[in-house]
Write an enzyme that holds these catalytic residues in place. Structure first.
Site, PDB file in Angstrom:
ATOM      1  N   TYR A 107       0.889  -1.147   0.000  1.00 23.61           N
ATOM      2  CA  TYR A 107       0.000   0.000   0.000  1.00 23.61           C
ATOM      3  C   TYR A 107       0.936   1.208   0.000  1.00 23.61           C
ATOM      4  O   TYR A 107       1.870   1.260   0.807  1.00 23.61           O
ATOM      5  CB  TYR A 107      -0.872   0.075   1.252  1.00 23.61           C
ATOM      6  CG  TYR A 107      -1.734  -1.128   1.530  1.00 23.61           C
ATOM      7  CD1 TYR A 107      -2.317  -1.866   0.498  1.00 23.61           C
ATOM      8  CD2 TYR A 107      -1.985  -1.514   2.846  1.00 23.61           C
ATOM      9  CE1 TYR A 107      -3.117  -2.964   0.784  1.00 23.61           C
ATOM     10  CE2 TYR A 107      -2.786  -2.592   3.130  1.00 23.61           C
ATOM     11  CZ  TYR A 107      -3.354  -3.315   2.107  1.00 23.61           C
ATOM     12  OH  TYR A 107      -4.147  -4.399   2.389  1.00 23.61           O
ATOM     13  N   CYS A 110       1.435   2.669   3.469  1.00 26.25           N
ATOM     14  CA  CYS A 110       1.895   1.841   4.582  1.00 26.25           C
ATOM     15  C   CYS A 110       3.296   2.239   5.054  1.00 26.25           C
ATOM     16  O   CYS A 110       4.241   2.221   4.259  1.00 26.25           O
ATOM     17  CB  CYS A 110       1.879   0.381   4.141  1.00 26.25           C
ATOM     18  SG  CYS A 110       2.655  -0.753   5.300  1.00 26.25           S
ATOM     19  N   PHE A 112       5.328   0.554   6.899  1.00 25.93           N
ATOM     20  CA  PHE A 112       6.210  -0.603   6.816  1.00 25.93           C
ATOM     21  C   PHE A 112       6.668  -0.842   5.382  1.00 25.93           C
ATOM     22  O   PHE A 112       7.818  -1.231   5.141  1.00 25.93           O
ATOM     23  CB  PHE A 112       5.514  -1.838   7.386  1.00 25.93           C
ATOM     24  CG  PHE A 112       5.100  -1.655   8.818  1.00 25.93           C
ATOM     25  CD1 PHE A 112       6.037  -1.646   9.836  1.00 25.93           C
ATOM     26  CD2 PHE A 112       3.761  -1.467   9.157  1.00 25.93           C
ATOM     27  CE1 PHE A 112       5.665  -1.464  11.155  1.00 25.93           C
ATOM     28  CE2 PHE A 112       3.378  -1.282  10.474  1.00 25.93           C
ATOM     29  CZ  PHE A 112       4.332  -1.283  11.472  1.00 25.93           C
TER      30      PHE A 112
END
Length: 328
Positions: A107, A110, A112
């Site tokens: 994504y 995101c 991470f």
């Protein structure tokens, strides 16, 4: 300057000419390219949000002008030297260890996923990106792992951002694969503390929540019929979720907690350019990656205006340099 340096400058200038112009108030709403995290995990549909790209480089320091001719010459020389420095700062793996095919399932919002991208960019490893629809997740139906990031390296699936970075670091630099105690401490701090400061800040108010979701509605991996729902329902849901996260992590003042995290990090630098010293280490790249998605939102601008993290962030932008992403 030598022929190699001039070549690097020329290529960098061509790439940067394609980039959006610096921030201006009239273009703020229109200039958008990045996203911001919705939650501290990237495993569900609620993990995707947005960040309008309000300006090309939020954390750049202003340059004081002098005479017009001098500014042009000095500016060109300074810019050229910066480009060469950025090109030299990257640490690509030895030619025999560079993977042939790297695909990141992500994504854009995101934190991470952005940790993984910061690592790949710094090491100048070419990678393709597949944007995952957070509602259907059809792009990762082939995997038993239903979260992102997923990094496929020459056919091998790697999961969990911290594990991905550590495994790649060991693969690229086997002679220097030991992570020292300080680096380990701050890598853990990023996952256990810093990421949890993001959602309560970017969804602090309804207007900030809508600011974040406006971008994803336009640029996320959604169908036309999904966009309206994503923007308004998503913003409303994440506004409420952010309040729960605020309570869960005992945050009384969102901005104060974010500023405190930035102060904690800059104090840890202890006068060094990077936590790694002369060059970024894995902890530097992790903090940089996590902060990347929020840097053009109100929370990111407030962070720079009210803490000392901007100078470190600018050094990281130069060190990481241009994205090594390639067309899928």
């Amino acid at each position: 300057m030598g022929r190699v340096a001039h070549g690097l400058i020329a290529r960098s200038l061509l790439r940067r000419n394609l980039a959006p112009p610096p921030f201006s108030s009239s273009a703020a709403a229109a200039a958008a390219q990045r996203t911001v995290p919705i939650a501290s995990s990237c495993g569900t549909a609620s993990d995707v949000a947005t960040s309008p790209r309000l300006r090309w480089r939020l954390f750049s320091l202003p340059v004081a002008p002098s005479r017009s001719v001098s500014v042009g010459l000095a500016g060109a020389l300074s810019f050229s030297l910066t480009l060469v420095t950025a090109a030299e700062a990257k640490e690509p793996p030895p030619p025999g260890l560079i993977p042939k095919d790297v695909v990141l399932y992500q994504y854009e919002a995101c934190p991470f996923c952005n940790k993984v991208k910061a690592f790949l960019d710094y090491h100048d490893v070419p990678y393709k990106v597949v944007e995952v629809n957070p509602l259907s997740k059809k792009e990762i139906k082939w995997s038993d792992y239903k979260k992102v990031p997923i990094l496929v390296v020459d056919g091998e699936q790697l999961i969990e951002s911290s594990d991905i970075v550590k495994k790649l670091s060991q693969r690229f630099r086997p002679e220097n694969s030991i992570i020292d105690e300080e680096e380990t401490k701050w890598l853990r701090w990023v996952d256990d503390h810093l990421v949890h400061m993001l959602s309560p800040n970017i969804y602090r108010t309804t207007s900030e929540a809508l600011e974040s979701f406006d971008y994803i509605a336009k640029h996320g991996n959604f169908s036309m019929t999904e966009r309206f729902t994503v923007k308004y329902a998503g913003a409303a849901i994440m506004y409420m979720v952010s309040k729960k996260l605020k309570k869960k992590y005992n945050i009384t003042d969102e901005r104060a907690a974010l500023y405190e995290a930035a102060q904690t990090w800059t104090t840890a630098l202890d006068g060094r350019d990077f936590l790694g010293g002369a060059k970024p280490n894995l902890a530097d790249l992790a903090v940089f990656g996590v902060l990347r998605p929020i840097r053009y939102l109100r929370a990111g601008k407030d962070l720079v205006e009210n803490t000392k993290i901007g100078e470190w962030y600018q050094r990281m932008e130069i060190a990481v340099g241009e994205s090594s992403r390639i067309a899928a």
